[in-house]
Design a protein around this motif. Structure first.
Motif, PDB file in Angstrom:
ATOM      1  N   GLY A  29       2.388  17.043   1.812  1.00 32.61           N
ATOM      2  CA  GLY A  29       3.291  17.720   0.879  1.00 32.61           C
ATOM      3  C   GLY A  29       3.364  17.042  -0.479  1.00 32.61           C
ATOM      4  O   GLY A  29       4.064  17.493  -1.368  1.00 32.61           O
ATOM      5  N   GLY A  30       2.653  15.915  -0.649  1.00 30.97           N
ATOM      6  CA  GLY A  30       2.611  15.229  -1.936  1.00 30.97           C
ATOM      7  C   GLY A  30       3.641  14.125  -2.110  1.00 30.97           C
ATOM      8  O   GLY A  30       3.692  13.490  -3.164  1.00 30.97           O
TER       9      GLY A  30
ATOM     10  N   ASN B 170       0.852  -1.197   0.000  1.00 24.66           N
ATOM     11  CA  ASN B 170       0.000   0.000   0.000  1.00 24.66           C
ATOM     12  C   ASN B 170       0.883   1.241   0.000  1.00 24.66           C
ATOM     13  O   ASN B 170       1.936   1.260   0.635  1.00 24.66           O
ATOM     14  N   ARG B 171       0.416   2.277  -0.703  1.00 24.61           N
ATOM     15  CA  ARG B 171       1.136   3.553  -0.779  1.00 24.61           C
ATOM     16  C   ARG B 171       0.192   4.671  -0.358  1.00 24.61           C
ATOM     17  O   ARG B 171      -1.019   4.552  -0.456  1.00 24.61           O
TER      18      ARG B 171
END
Length: 166
Positions: free
Chosen positions: A138-139, A132-133
């Protein structure tokens, strides 16, 4: 006229999607497989087993249906040769894993003999591993090690995108 396309090789399917010569009729549902089905499919791929029956419709000179590209496939504006009538979930999953473009997960091939890391969950009995990511405010995509070859290799993980034809 329908054609049974079960004898095509993975690299043939990959090329068709990449070139934009195979598309989905608009009436086909959108991708719906979860990570377990996707990992199972990729296990089939690396075991060199048949992917299952796929059905295509030869388009000829004019498309009979309004069509769309597979999810994340390049929009090439090439002449469409076939409509995919059955096998869309398999082909979309294969395409996306081999291009590593799922937003919230990354797929790896796990090789136990290279695993030298004790800080993660067990990966025994998994040849395909899905991580999972997530993105920080902040992206930045996490976990960071997923995009670092040394971090992956230490865990015995090799990006499934390395299996991409060509």
């Amino acid at each position: 006229m329908s054609v049974n396309a079960r004898d095509r090789k993975l690299e043939d399917w990959y090329h068709e999607v990449s070139a934009g010569t195979i598309k989905l009729p608009r009436f086909q549902r959108h991708e719906a497989w979860d990570r377990n089905r996707i990992a199972s499919l990729m296990q089939t791929v690396i075991s060199n087993l048949p992917l299952g029956i796929t059905l295509v419709l030869n388009v000829g000179d004019e498309e009979q249906f309004i069509s769309r590209y597979l999810a994340t496939a390049p929009e090439t504006n090439a002449q469409v040769r076939e409509h995919l009538l059955d096998g869309q979930q398999r082909l979309t999953a294969m395409w996306r894993v081999l291009n590593n473009n799922y937003e919230r997960e990354t797929y790896y091939v796990y090789l136990d003999e290279f695993d030298d890391y004790d800080g993660d969950e067990e990966r025994d009995d998994k040849t395909i591993y899905c991580r999972n990511r997530w993105r920080t405010k902040g992206g930045e995509q996490r976990p960071l090690w997923c995009d670092q070859p040394a971090g992956c290799f230490k865990r015995g993980l090799f990006p499934a995108s390395l299996l991409r034809p060509g």
